[in-house]
Motif scaffolding. Structure first.
Motif, short mmCIF file in Angstrom:
data_model
loop_
_atom_site.label_atom_id
_atom_site.label_comp_id
_atom_site.label_asym_id
_atom_site.label_seq_id
_atom_site.Cartn_x
_atom_site.Cartn_y
_atom_site.Cartn_z
N ASN A 5 0.83 -1.20 0.00
CA ASN A 5 0.00 0.00 0.00
C ASN A 5 0.87 1.25 0.00
O ASN A 5 1.90 1.30 0.68
N THR A 6 0.45 2.26 -0.76
CA THR A 6 1.13 3.54 -0.77
C THR A 6 0.54 4.43 0.31
O THR A 6 -0.68 4.51 0.45
N ILE A 7 1.40 5.10 1.08
CA ILE A 7 0.95 6.00 2.14
C ILE A 7 1.11 7.43 1.63
O ILE A 7 2.22 7.89 1.37
N ASN A 8 0.00 8.13 1.48
CA ASN A 8 0.01 9.52 1.03
C ASN A 8 -0.35 10.45 2.18
O ASN A 8 -1.05 10.05 3.13
N SER A 9 0.11 11.68 2.10
CA SER A 9 -0.24 12.67 3.11
C SER A 9 -1.67 13.15 2.90
O SER A 9 -2.27 12.90 1.85
N GLY A 10 -2.20 13.83 3.90
CA GLY A 10 -3.53 14.41 3.76
C GLY A 10 -4.63 13.63 4.45
O GLY A 10 -5.75 14.11 4.57
N ILE A 11 -4.31 12.40 4.92
CA ILE A 11 -5.29 11.61 5.67
C ILE A 11 -4.72 11.44 7.08
O ILE A 11 -3.92 10.55 7.35
N GLN A 12 -5.11 12.34 7.97
CA GLN A 12 -4.48 12.42 9.29
C GLN A 12 -4.58 11.12 10.07
O GLN A 12 -3.61 10.70 10.71
N GLU A 13 -5.73 10.47 10.01
CA GLU A 13 -5.90 9.22 10.75
C GLU A 13 -4.91 8.15 10.29
O GLU A 13 -4.33 7.43 11.10
N LYS A 14 -4.70 8.08 8.96
CA LYS A 14 -3.78 7.09 8.41
C LYS A 14 -2.33 7.44 8.76
O LYS A 14 -1.53 6.56 9.08
N GLU A 15 -2.00 8.73 8.73
CA GLU A 15 -0.65 9.14 9.09
C GLU A 15 -0.35 8.78 10.54
O GLU A 15 0.73 8.28 10.87
N LYS A 16 -1.31 9.04 11.44
CA LYS A 16 -1.11 8.75 12.86
C LYS A 16 -0.99 7.25 13.13
O LYS A 16 -0.36 6.84 14.10
#
Length: 215
Positions: A5-16
């Protein structure tokens, strides 16, 4: 089994989900680990839950051993730890979405997870981790690439270095036993000219067959 899976910025819940993971070492935990002598080792329980660095890109940045939370956050967001130097190109617009990393999640068979947790056979965790590292060494050698300008054309070149945080988990999101490792491959690689650039991930993202190497 392997999922990519690619992790992109802009989704705060996923970043955390990554930056606040319990496997990342905090300052207080770091101070505690430094208290022990070299002859003493971390407990087996801690080893099962501690994120560690892997890859030549990590070595090139002086990252080794346990993953400290602040170091992870800096590299995750594109900076060398303790520096303003970028490990990938600067975003033209700070508000634009940015590719942060690739998450290669390696899952052990459920029978192995049960043997580890019910049978308390910690050798299985070591074997799983070593297998993951061997696969990632193959990924680093084959698919660590970036784009450079050469003779007026954009070309894809191999760099042979990745910065990877290995984050161990032992349950699925549903709470079932499931030993798996998130190999978070940071978006950044160092070229032969010493310049850090964005990781070219096209080939890597299509290599689901790599999960078969764990079987």
């Amino acid at each position: 089994m392997l999922s990519i899976n690619t992790i992109n910025s802009g989704i705060q819940e996923k970043e955390k989900y990554y930056t606040e993971d319990e496997s990342l070492e905090t300052e207080s935990e770091q101070e505690q680990s430094e208290y022990y002598t070299e002859a003493e080792t971390q407990s087996e329980t801690r080893k099962l839950t501690q994120a560690v660095w892997h890859g030549k890109g990590a070595e090139n940045q002086g990252l080794e051993g346990n993953v400290k939370k602040e170091d992870f956050k800096e590299v995750f967001y594109g900076f060398k730890p303790g520096s303003q130097e970028r490990i990938r190109g600067k975003k033209p617009n700070p508000e634009d979405q940015e590719r942060l990393a690739e998450d290669l999640t390696f899952s052990a068979p459920k029978s192995v997870s049960m043997a580890l947790h019910l049978g308390d056979d910690l050798r299985l965790f070591d074997a799983h981790t070593e297998s993951v590292k061997e696969v990632l060494d193959e990924v680093e050698q084959r698919y660590a690439t970036t784009r450079i300008q050469r003779n007026g054309e954009r070309q894809v070149v191999n760099t042979d270095n990745l910065t990877i945080a290995l984050i161990p988990h032992h349950t699925s999101r549903d709470g079932d036993m499931q030993m798996h490792t998130h190999a978070v491959i940071m978006n950044g690689t160092q070229g032969l000219d010493g310049v850090w650039r964005a990781l070219h991930n096209d080939a890597m993202s299509l290599q689901g067959w790599l999960g078969n190497l764990l079987d």
